[in-house]
Design a protein around this motif. Structure first.
Motif, PDB file in Angstrom:
ATOM      1  N   LEU A 297       0.817  -1.213   0.000  1.00  0.00           N
ATOM      2  CA  LEU A 297       0.000   0.000   0.000  1.00  0.00           C
ATOM      3  C   LEU A 297       0.850   1.262   0.000  1.00  0.00           C
ATOM      4  CD1 LEU A 297      -2.944  -0.784   2.461  1.00  0.00           C
ATOM      5  CD2 LEU A 297      -2.901  -0.937  -0.023  1.00  0.00           C
ATOM      6  N   GLY A 298       1.886   1.299   0.824  1.00  0.00           N
ATOM      7  CA  GLY A 298       2.668   2.512   0.999  1.00  0.00           C
ATOM      8  C   GLY A 298       3.764   2.647  -0.033  1.00  0.00           C
ATOM      9  N   LEU A 299       3.396   2.937  -1.274  1.00  0.00           N
ATOM     10  CA  LEU A 299       4.349   3.025  -2.374  1.00  0.00           C
ATOM     11  C   LEU A 299       4.682   4.481  -2.700  1.00  0.00           C
ATOM     12  CD1 LEU A 299       2.634   0.454  -4.777  1.00  0.00           C
ATOM     13  CD2 LEU A 299       4.793   0.075  -3.561  1.00  0.00           C
ATOM     14  N   PRO A 300       5.898   4.762  -3.153  1.00  0.00           N
ATOM     15  CA  PRO A 300       6.183   6.084  -3.709  1.00  0.00           C
ATOM     16  C   PRO A 300       5.426   6.260  -5.019  1.00  0.00           C
ATOM     17  CG  PRO A 300       8.063   4.622  -4.024  1.00  0.00           C
ATOM     18  CD  PRO A 300       7.083   3.885  -3.153  1.00  0.00           C
ATOM     19  N   GLY A 301       5.079   7.503  -5.344  1.00  0.00           N
ATOM     20  CA  GLY A 301       4.247   7.726  -6.516  1.00  0.00           C
ATOM     21  C   GLY A 301       2.806   7.370  -6.170  1.00  0.00           C
ATOM     22  N   LYS A 302       2.129   6.668  -7.053  1.00  0.00           N
ATOM     23  CA  LYS A 302       0.755   6.243  -6.782  1.00  0.00           C
ATOM     24  C   LYS A 302       0.772   5.171  -5.697  1.00  0.00           C
ATOM     25  CE  LYS A 302      -1.164   7.191 -11.368  1.00  0.00           C
ATOM     26  NZ  LYS A 302       0.047   7.752 -12.009  1.00  0.00           N
ATOM     27  N   ASP A 303      -0.100   5.333  -4.677  1.00  0.00           N
ATOM     28  CA  ASP A 303      -0.135   4.333  -3.611  1.00  0.00           C
ATOM     29  C   ASP A 303      -0.942   3.116  -4.050  1.00  0.00           C
ATOM     30  OD1 ASP A 303      -2.991   4.613  -2.899  1.00  0.00           O
ATOM     31  OD2 ASP A 303      -2.404   6.575  -2.129  1.00  0.00           O
ATOM     32  N   GLY A 304      -0.900   2.077  -3.224  1.00  0.00           N
ATOM     33  CA  GLY A 304      -1.539   0.824  -3.587  1.00  0.00           C
ATOM     34  C   GLY A 304      -3.041   0.922  -3.804  1.00  0.00           C
ATOM     35  N   ILE A 305      -3.721   1.687  -2.968  1.00  0.00           N
ATOM     36  CA  ILE A 305      -5.172   1.824  -3.112  1.00  0.00           C
ATOM     37  C   ILE A 305      -5.511   2.507  -4.425  1.00  0.00           C
ATOM     38  CG2 ILE A 305      -7.231   2.932  -2.171  1.00  0.00           C
ATOM     39  CD1 ILE A 305      -6.329   0.506  -0.588  1.00  0.00           C
ATOM     40  N   THR A 306      -4.747   3.548  -4.782  1.00  0.00           N
ATOM     41  CA  THR A 306      -4.979   4.242  -6.052  1.00  0.00           C
ATOM     42  C   THR A 306      -4.770   3.301  -7.230  1.00  0.00           C
ATOM     43  OG1 THR A 306      -4.281   6.354  -5.100  1.00  0.00           O
ATOM     44  CG2 THR A 306      -4.245   6.178  -7.503  1.00  0.00           C
ATOM     45  N   LEU A 307      -3.711   2.492  -7.179  1.00  0.00           N
ATOM     46  CA  LEU A 307      -3.468   1.518  -8.247  1.00  0.00           C
ATOM     47  C   LEU A 307      -4.618   0.537  -8.371  1.00  0.00           C
ATOM     48  CD1 LEU A 307       0.302   0.593  -7.705  1.00  0.00           C
ATOM     49  CD2 LEU A 307      -0.657   1.933  -9.588  1.00  0.00           C
ATOM     50  N   LEU A 308      -5.041  -0.005  -7.229  1.00  0.00           N
ATOM     51  CA  LEU A 308      -6.095  -1.013  -7.247  1.00  0.00           C
ATOM     52  C   LEU A 308      -7.396  -0.447  -7.795  1.00  0.00           C
ATOM     53  CD1 LEU A 308      -6.797  -3.895  -6.641  1.00  0.00           C
ATOM     54  CD2 LEU A 308      -7.132  -3.284  -4.237  1.00  0.00           C
ATOM     55  N   LYS A 309      -7.733   0.770  -7.399  1.00  0.00           N
ATOM     56  CA  LYS A 309      -8.935   1.421  -7.931  1.00  0.00           C
ATOM     57  C   LYS A 309      -8.845   1.571  -9.451  1.00  0.00           C
ATOM     58  CE  LYS A 309     -10.311   4.207  -3.909  1.00  0.00           C
ATOM     59  NZ  LYS A 309     -10.427   5.602  -3.380  1.00  0.00           N
TER      60      LYS A 309
ATOM     61  N   LEU B  37      -7.839  -2.186  11.155  1.00  0.00           N
ATOM     62  CA  LEU B  37      -9.055  -2.711  10.533  1.00  0.00           C
ATOM     63  C   LEU B  37      -9.505  -1.829   9.376  1.00  0.00           C
ATOM     64  CD1 LEU B  37     -11.434  -4.676  10.439  1.00  0.00           C
ATOM     65  CD2 LEU B  37     -12.567  -3.274  12.179  1.00  0.00           C
ATOM     66  N   ASP B  38      -9.437  -0.506   9.543  1.00  0.00           N
ATOM     67  CA  ASP B  38      -9.893   0.395   8.491  1.00  0.00           C
ATOM     68  C   ASP B  38      -9.095   0.190   7.206  1.00  0.00           C
ATOM     69  OD1 ASP B  38     -11.772   1.437  10.176  1.00  0.00           O
ATOM     70  OD2 ASP B  38     -10.620   3.240  10.685  1.00  0.00           O
ATOM     71  N   ASP B  39      -7.782   0.008   7.335  1.00  0.00           N
ATOM     72  CA  ASP B  39      -6.952  -0.215   6.145  1.00  0.00           C
ATOM     73  C   ASP B  39      -7.348  -1.499   5.435  1.00  0.00           C
ATOM     74  OD1 ASP B  39      -5.230   2.063   6.337  1.00  0.00           O
ATOM     75  OD2 ASP B  39      -4.232   1.099   8.021  1.00  0.00           O
ATOM     76  N   ARG B  40      -7.610  -2.557   6.199  1.00  0.00           N
ATOM     77  CA  ARG B  40      -8.006  -3.830   5.587  1.00  0.00           C
ATOM     78  C   ARG B  40      -9.339  -3.685   4.875  1.00  0.00           C
ATOM     79  NH1 ARG B  40      -6.221  -5.942  10.592  1.00  0.00           N
ATOM     80  NH2 ARG B  40      -8.339  -6.479  11.226  1.00  0.00           N
ATOM     81  N   VAL B  41     -10.275  -3.004   5.510  1.00  0.00           N
ATOM     82  CA  VAL B  41     -11.607  -2.842   4.923  1.00  0.00           C
ATOM     83  C   VAL B  41     -11.535  -2.039   3.627  1.00  0.00           C
ATOM     84  CG1 VAL B  41     -13.866  -1.761   5.245  1.00  0.00           C
ATOM     85  CG2 VAL B  41     -12.859  -3.109   7.089  1.00  0.00           C
ATOM     86  N   VAL B  42     -10.777  -0.937   3.645  1.00  0.00           N
ATOM     87  CA  VAL B  42     -10.654  -0.112   2.447  1.00  0.00           C
ATOM     88  C   VAL B  42     -10.056  -0.932   1.307  1.00  0.00           C
ATOM     89  CG1 VAL B  42      -9.451   1.846   1.406  1.00  0.00           C
ATOM     90  CG2 VAL B  42     -10.519   2.090   3.647  1.00  0.00           C
ATOM     91  N   GLY B  43      -8.981  -1.673   1.602  1.00  0.00           N
ATOM     92  CA  GLY B  43      -8.350  -2.474   0.567  1.00  0.00           C
ATOM     93  C   GLY B  43      -9.284  -3.504  -0.032  1.00  0.00           C
ATOM     94  N   LEU B  44     -10.026  -4.187   0.802  1.00  0.00           N
ATOM     95  CA  LEU B  44     -10.970  -5.195   0.313  1.00  0.00           C
ATOM     96  C   LEU B  44     -12.123  -4.552  -0.439  1.00  0.00           C
ATOM     97  CD1 LEU B  44     -11.007  -7.503   3.464  1.00  0.00           C
ATOM     98  CD2 LEU B  44      -9.944  -8.022   1.258  1.00  0.00           C
TER      99      LEU B  44
ATOM    100  N   VAL C 136     -12.149  -1.874  -2.268  1.00  0.00           N
ATOM    101  CA  VAL C 136     -11.810  -1.363  -3.598  1.00  0.00           C
ATOM    102  C   VAL C 136     -11.353  -2.463  -4.546  1.00  0.00           C
ATOM    103  CG1 VAL C 136     -11.243   0.928  -2.723  1.00  0.00           C
ATOM    104  CG2 VAL C 136      -9.425  -0.775  -2.986  1.00  0.00           C
ATOM    105  N   GLY C 137     -11.347  -3.713  -4.074  1.00  0.00           N
ATOM    106  CA  GLY C 137     -11.120  -4.811  -5.011  1.00  0.00           C
ATOM    107  C   GLY C 137     -10.031  -5.786  -4.685  1.00  0.00           C
ATOM    108  N   ALA C 138      -9.388  -5.673  -3.509  1.00  0.00           N
ATOM    109  CA  ALA C 138      -8.385  -6.673  -3.135  1.00  0.00           C
ATOM    110  C   ALA C 138      -9.063  -8.002  -2.823  1.00  0.00           C
ATOM    111  CB  ALA C 138      -7.577  -6.198  -1.936  1.00  0.00           C
ATOM    112  N   ASP C 139      -8.345  -9.091  -3.032  1.00  0.00           N
ATOM    113  CA  ASP C 139      -8.882 -10.426  -2.781  1.00  0.00           C
ATOM    114  C   ASP C 139      -8.467 -10.975  -1.426  1.00  0.00           C
ATOM    115  OD1 ASP C 139     -10.064 -11.434  -5.596  1.00  0.00           O
ATOM    116  OD2 ASP C 139      -8.301 -10.198  -5.929  1.00  0.00           O
ATOM    117  N   ASP C 140      -7.369 -10.445  -0.873  1.00  0.00           N
ATOM    118  CA  ASP C 140      -6.914 -10.870   0.451  1.00  0.00           C
ATOM    119  C   ASP C 140      -5.900  -9.855   0.949  1.00  0.00           C
ATOM    120  OD1 ASP C 140      -6.680 -12.325   2.780  1.00  0.00           O
ATOM    121  OD2 ASP C 140      -6.114 -14.201   1.797  1.00  0.00           O
ATOM    122  N   TYR C 141      -5.439 -10.063   2.181  1.00  0.00           N
ATOM    123  CA  TYR C 141      -4.638  -9.071   2.876  1.00  0.00           C
ATOM    124  C   TYR C 141      -3.631  -9.803   3.756  1.00  0.00           C
ATOM    125  CZ  TYR C 141      -4.365  -4.298   4.859  1.00  0.00           C
ATOM    126  OH  TYR C 141      -3.987  -3.031   5.220  1.00  0.00           O
TER     127      TYR C 141
END
Length: 229
Positions: free
Chosen positions: A52-64, A84-91, A93-98
């Motif tokens: 998730l914590g990437l330079p440039g576009k972050d993981g959530i932005t990429l996944l979206k 918990l909030d981070d896991r929920v947001v990731g799931l 927006v389209g993540a399959d697991d965490y």
């Protein structure tokens, strides 16, 4: 299996990629979000491991962005964010697991198998078989059948990482022909040097271990394993 690993911590990305390669997967590594955005458009990956914590576009932005563009490749988020909030947001927006860092390779591999199984990929069930050959994705062991019916028995066959990966690619869809290019995509990551006869050499060694008829050549097209042995 072809895996895209997007992780900005070079030590983690190198160690994880090397461990997965030793297990027979082809792994491409990217360390920032900007270079990763269109990677799934160019290569058909089996799964993406996304920090998730990437330079440039972050993981959530990429996944979206991927899901908006209808890229359905399964994604497992790997991150140090364990709230918990981070896991929920990731799931959401389209993540399959965490998976939370630090993680053991055995846990990551188990989650990869579970995600691929849920996505309908037959190559991640407990074992693959065409009737003649059994391949276990957990232990990476192959078994070769001898005889039929009640007289059938199996012998264990030791495979190298490349041999396992190629046999896995063929056994996911027994009877389907895979070209040299398709097999190379499963065996080698971006930038890895591929010798012109690499696929033939691996198949030659597999036939020595499994029998000459275990892998059939379709002249001018590629290779396959029979639907049933």
């Amino acid at each position: 299996m072809r895996i895209l690993l997007i992780e900005d911590d070079v030590r983690i990305s190198d160690e994880t990629a090397e461990a997965l390669r030793r297990r027979g997967s082809a792994v491409d590594v990217l360390n920032d979000g900007d270079s990763a955005e269109y990677a799934p458009d160019d290569v058909k990956y089996d799964i993406i491991l996304l920090d998730l914590g990437l330079p440039g576009k972050d993981g959530i932005t990429l996944l979206k962005s991927w899901r908006k563009r209808k890229i359905t490749t399964p994604v497992i988020i790997i991150t140090a964010r364990d709230g918990l909030d981070d896991r929920v947001v990731g799931l959401d927006v389209g993540a399959d697991d965490y998976v939370v860092k630090p993680f053991e390779l055995s846990e990551l591999e188990a989650r990869i198998r579970a995600v691929m199984r849920r996505s309908g990929n037959a190559g991640t069930i407990n074992s693959m078989s065409n009737g003649l050959i059994k391949l276990d994705p957990v232990t990476h062991e192959a078994q070769l059948r001898h005889g039929d019916g009640v007289d059938a028995s199996y012998s264990q066959v030791t495979l190298t990482a490349r041999e396992y990966s190629l046999l896995e690619a063929l056994l996911i869809r027994p009877g389907a022909v895979m070209s040299r290019e398709a097999l190379e995509d499963k065996l080698y990551g971006y930038g890895e040097e591929v010798e012109s006869n690499a696929v033939e050499f691996i198949i030659y060694n597999l036939r020595k271990k499994l029998g000459a008829q275990a892998i059939k050549n379709v002249r001018g097209v590629g290779w396959k394993v029979a639907k049933e042995g």
